[in-house]
Design a protein around this motif. Structure first.
Motif, PDB file in Angstrom:
ATOM      1  N   SER A 183      -8.540   5.682  -6.446  1.00  0.00           N
ATOM      2  CA  SER A 183      -7.087   5.795  -6.144  1.00  0.00           C
ATOM      3  C   SER A 183      -6.955   6.380  -4.564  1.00  0.00           C
ATOM      4  N   GLY A 241      -6.718   1.542  -8.751  1.00  0.00           N
ATOM      5  CA  GLY A 241      -6.938   0.575 -10.006  1.00  0.00           C
ATOM      6  C   GLY A 241      -8.315   0.647 -10.536  1.00  0.00           C
ATOM      7  N   HIS A 242      -8.695  -0.217 -11.580  1.00  0.00           N
ATOM      8  CA  HIS A 242     -10.045  -0.042 -12.119  1.00  0.00           C
ATOM      9  C   HIS A 242     -11.144  -0.750 -11.062  1.00  0.00           C
ATOM     10  N   GLU A 284       2.214  -5.348 -10.873  1.00  0.00           N
ATOM     11  CA  GLU A 284       1.713  -3.686 -10.773  1.00  0.00           C
ATOM     12  C   GLU A 284       2.965  -2.592 -10.343  1.00  0.00           C
ATOM     13  N   GLU A 292      -7.400  -1.966  -3.638  1.00  0.00           N
ATOM     14  CA  GLU A 292      -6.158  -1.633  -4.306  1.00  0.00           C
ATOM     15  C   GLU A 292      -4.959  -1.254  -3.734  1.00  0.00           C
ATOM     16  N   THR A 344     -11.422   4.813 -11.902  1.00  0.00           N
ATOM     17  CA  THR A 344     -10.080   4.056 -11.460  1.00  0.00           C
ATOM     18  C   THR A 344     -10.010   4.680 -10.026  1.00  0.00           C
ATOM     19  N   GLU A 382      -1.644  -3.763  -3.634  1.00  0.00           N
ATOM     20  CA  GLU A 382      -0.431  -3.157  -3.943  1.00  0.00           C
ATOM     21  C   GLU A 382       0.824  -2.906  -3.169  1.00  0.00           C
TER      22      GLU A 382
END
Length: 186
Positions: A48, A75-76, A150, A90, A46, A94
């Motif tokens: 970040s 995230g994944h 999210e 991500e 994941t 987000e």
């Protein structure tokens, strides 16, 4: 760069990262696709990112729905071996803010526990997030926005306010590592 190559290129900055890297590499070599996808129910990658403004004085955090805390983005990997690209994607999803990698190298490496929880009406068992972290840069001129699926908000914080804003004592040492390493990249 493939995820295993990127992980092998990482140089730990402390004993915790040395041990976490050993475990992550053992999992990666045993089942390279499993940790890259959610096929591995016990642990998966994941990526970040901690998003800094250009002069490094502020960070952009999101108010995470599951944890109810202000935190970094991520995230994944969901099968994408380009971990830096995942961190960028991500972060942009987000926050709604364009970001770029300050360096393509992994800046910090951690294994984080995820406790059992419900997501989208389905129970998700406890597992581990194998978390390569990146330093990201974004301009403050673009107003951040929440991604309701999210998070409930995205906001800029002064570096001095991260500890209080987060409220997650176990996460602050990770943020401290990323702040220190971001300064070395400049």
């Amino acid at each position: 760069m493939k995820h295993i190559d990127l992980l092998e290129a990482f140089r730990p900055g402390c004993e915790q990262e040395e041990r976490d890297l050993e475990l992550i590499l053992s999992l990666a070599h045993a089942d390279p696709l499993g940790i890259l996808t959610r096929r591995s129910l016990t642990a998966h990658l994941t990526p970040s990112g901690l998003i800094f403004n250009p002069d490094g004085s502020r960070v952009l955090l999101v108010r995470h729905n599951l944890y109810g805390a202000w935190c970094w983005t991520g995230g994944h990997a969901d099968g994408d071996p380009d971990l830096g690209a995942v961190a960028v994607r991500e972060a942009e999803e987000e926050t709604g803010v364009p970001v770029k990698l300050l360096s393509p190298a992994i800046a910090a490496l951690d294994i984080l526990p995820v406790y059992g929880h419900r997501k989208n009406g389905t129970y998700v068992s406890a597992h581990l997030h194998l978390c390569p972290s990146f330093v990201l840069i974004a301009k403050e001129e673009v107003p951040p926005r929440a991604l309701p699926s999210e998070n409930s908000g995205a906001q800029w914080f002064n570096l001095a306010d991260i500890r209080e804003a987060s409220g997650e004592a176990w996460m602050y040492p990770i943020y401290e590592k990323l702040i220190a390493r971001a300064k070395r990249y400049r």
